[in-house]
Design a protein around this motif. Sequence first.
Motif, PDB file in Angstrom:
ATOM      1  N   GLU A 298      -4.599   4.232   1.101  1.00  0.00           N
ATOM      2  CA  GLU A 298      -5.359   4.403  -0.135  1.00  0.00           C
ATOM      3  C   GLU A 298      -4.710   5.377  -1.128  1.00  0.00           C
ATOM      4  O   GLU A 298      -4.616   5.075  -2.319  1.00  0.00           O
TER       5      GLU A 298
ATOM      6  N   GLY B 267       0.793  -1.221   0.000  1.00  0.00           N
ATOM      7  CA  GLY B 267       0.000   0.000   0.000  1.00  0.00           C
ATOM      8  C   GLY B 267       0.818   1.259   0.000  1.00  0.00           C
ATOM      9  O   GLY B 267       0.270   2.359  -0.069  1.00  0.00           O
TER      10      GLY B 267
ATOM     11  N   THR C  51      -4.674   5.395   6.504  1.00  0.00           N
ATOM     12  CA  THR C  51      -5.021   4.702   5.263  1.00  0.00           C
ATOM     13  C   THR C  51      -3.816   4.677   4.341  1.00  0.00           C
ATOM     14  O   THR C  51      -2.949   5.554   4.387  1.00  0.00           O
TER      15      THR C  51
ATOM     16  N   ALA D  41     -14.752   6.400   7.417  1.00  0.00           N
ATOM     17  CA  ALA D  41     -14.421   4.978   7.274  1.00  0.00           C
ATOM     18  C   ALA D  41     -15.211   4.326   6.154  1.00  0.00           C
ATOM     19  O   ALA D  41     -14.714   3.421   5.461  1.00  0.00           O
TER      20      ALA D  41
ATOM     21  N   SER E 180       1.765   5.188   4.406  1.00  0.00           N
ATOM     22  CA  SER E 180       0.425   5.475   4.915  1.00  0.00           C
ATOM     23  C   SER E 180       0.243   6.973   5.129  1.00  0.00           C
ATOM     24  O   SER E 180       1.203   7.715   5.321  1.00  0.00           O
TER      25      SER E 180
ATOM     26  N   ASP F  95     -16.259   5.816   3.421  1.00  0.00           N
ATOM     27  CA  ASP F  95     -15.847   6.339   2.111  1.00  0.00           C
ATOM     28  C   ASP F  95     -14.444   5.911   1.709  1.00  0.00           C
ATOM     29  O   ASP F  95     -14.070   6.022   0.539  1.00  0.00           O
ATOM     30  N   HIS F  96     -13.645   5.415   2.675  1.00  0.00           N
ATOM     31  CA  HIS F  96     -12.240   5.108   2.383  1.00  0.00           C
ATOM     32  C   HIS F  96     -11.836   3.799   3.050  1.00  0.00           C
ATOM     33  O   HIS F  96     -12.445   3.370   4.038  1.00  0.00           O
ATOM     34  N   THR F  97     -10.802   3.179   2.496  1.00  0.00           N
ATOM     35  CA  THR F  97     -10.271   1.945   3.061  1.00  0.00           C
ATOM     36  C   THR F  97      -9.224   2.301   4.102  1.00  0.00           C
ATOM     37  O   THR F  97      -8.118   2.763   3.770  1.00  0.00           O
ATOM     38  N   LEU F  98      -9.549   2.111   5.363  1.00  0.00           N
ATOM     39  CA  LEU F  98      -8.644   2.448   6.454  1.00  0.00           C
ATOM     40  C   LEU F  98      -7.920   1.201   6.934  1.00  0.00           C
ATOM     41  O   LEU F  98      -8.408   0.078   6.782  1.00  0.00           O
ATOM     42  N   THR F  99      -6.747   1.399   7.526  1.00  0.00           N
ATOM     43  CA  THR F  99      -5.986   0.258   8.046  1.00  0.00           C
ATOM     44  C   THR F  99      -6.644  -0.341   9.275  1.00  0.00           C
ATOM     45  O   THR F  99      -6.414  -1.502   9.616  1.00  0.00           O
TER      46      THR F  99
END
Length: 703
Positions: A135, A75, A133, A107, A78, A109-113
């Motif tokens: 992302e 990824g 994230t 959370a 971060s 709307d986005h891909t969080l860790t």
Amino acid sequence: MRAAAQDRGGPAGPRAWSRWRKLPWAVVALWVAVIAIAGPLAGKLSDVQANHAVDYLPASADSTQVAKIQEALPGGESTDLVLVYHRDAGLTPADRTEAARQSARVAADHTLTAPPRAVPSKDGTTLMYPVSTTEPGQDDDARTAFVDEVRERAKGGDGLSVRVGGPGAMNTDAQKVYGSLGGPLLYTTVAVVAILLILIYRSPLLWLVPLAVAGVADALSMAVVYGLNRGFDITVTGQSSAVMTILVFGAGTDYALLLLVSRYREELTRHARPQEAMAAALRGCGPAVVASSATVAAGLLCLLAADLTSSRGMGPIAAVGVLCALLAMLTLLPALLVLLGRRVFWPLVPAYGGEPVRRRSLFAAMGGSAGRRPVAVLVTGGVLLGALSLGVFSRPGDLKLEDSFTSKPDSVAAMETLADAYPGRSSQPITVLAPTGRADETLDRAHATDGVASAERGRSGGGWTELSVVARDAPESAGERNTVNALRAGLDGAHVGGPGAQQMDLERSSTRDLRTVVPLVLLSVLLILIVLLRSLVAPLLLVAAVVAVWGAALGIGGLLFEPLLGLKGTDPGLPLLSFVFLVALGVDYGIFLMHRVREEALAGAEPTAAALTALRTTGGVIASAGLVLAATFAVLTNMPLTGLVEMGFVIAVGVLLDTFLVRTYLVTSAAVALQRRMWWPGALSRTPAPPAAPQEPELLRAP
């Protein structure tokens, strides 16, 4: 025969005259072609700027290794944020509900860790939601868009303040500030230089010519620097780009109006044709301009020995600015002035066969006082500079990351709120990268390290595991520094980074660079001066003078940074960068003065008369040049970054000290006191001095 040839159109007849007439047009056409090629490349320079804190560090720094390994993890690097909800009177249930709703929306709307988890403060006034994230990856534009979107989601009102902080938000705010420098810096610099030139030359047209040429030189320098970045991977930062623009307009204008144009206007009274006057002007001042700019460039290139990536890139970037300004001012400017003819000086048009305007000279009076009591003036000036240098011990401590901006961005306000609400927990995690096979052992050791509040495992990949360590003390405090040092000493095989560690590495590298680069600058400048002046004493005097100016300027900064400018820390790179610029630029002016002293001495003038005549004839030019250069660097004090404000202030003050105290009084007094010994061991030091003649009537007149 020569007079007849001149009557036919020039020293070599009509054909030579025809070539003279075509040459300026050819030069202008060549520059048009150059700018047509360079313009598109210049516009790309901002795209290659590296303005993250880690971009300033050397590759060998521990925190740099952390940043590089993080980029290789799944990824990419971060983006870490902290949503901070705060109400002075204490958060209400509605506040907590709204905070949970907003963080959940982020959370969704986005891909969080990891899902956002509320961390309340003990006093009930603050609630923070860490958000991380991968992302956006490593794309700066994507990160900025992510941070901006989170800020749109996180809204307060009715007494509830909502701020977005954390390293990701801090980097985004820094990128925006650096990205906003170019336009305001250029416009302000142009306006300041234009006003000064109009006041100096009192012409409604003349100031436009060098200013336009400086703009052309700036575009060329940006294109060249872009090429160096693409070809040799030279680091370009917002700071180095800003300084390059200042140098192009400041030094370029000095070379143009205050040296070439002054000489050209004088030669127009001796030559009927502008082409001949310009040729004479270039022969007269060209070598001195080239020598001085070469000295400046050589001093700046010593920064290539710096450990800090930003300082190492600053050297060639600034040198490119000086050399491009020199090239434009010695080719394009003369061509334009010749094509415009005498009318460019309107309303004070120099007439062929006329006499240069003579008026009472302030510098003649100053030189007279220095000449009467040279030792007393020299000692008094030296004591004054030494006293001012003591202000260095009053300067604020090292600059913290949150104090790097002159106006407080949202991310800094969030950090301050967190520091007050969570006194036992840092809002800025320390990043530890451990070999995956030893991750559990490293995590246990991190927990046991003095000063650590918590530690948890993060991403893994490529043989490394990321650990997020939270210190008990505030970011960049003495306690956090001790924690970072303890982690580095106790975690074998691991790398320790993060914002606080990066700042520590920045300070250590700056100290190392100061010890390495300063001797190189002094040695290189001294050797060049020895060759130019054919003496050992005079170069040592000039170098000692500019070092004293540097110390005094830093001392004045130390006294005024906090009480006058409201600055809470000193940029770690300030001592080195201000030294390089003040030494290089100060010696630049010293060359013009001492070259004229030597010229007068070679012509047979006794030492006192040679020194005072040199001051009388060059003082006005050097003073005007110093004012323009100081004013251009002073433009940096209006920028939104503390480091630029401090650099601009110190260099502007140093240039003024050098111009009106050191050159006028101290160097002149030393030349009078040392007499022929000034030129030891050169032949001029052994030449018998002619009998002294009364100088007072001559001192009152200046061209």
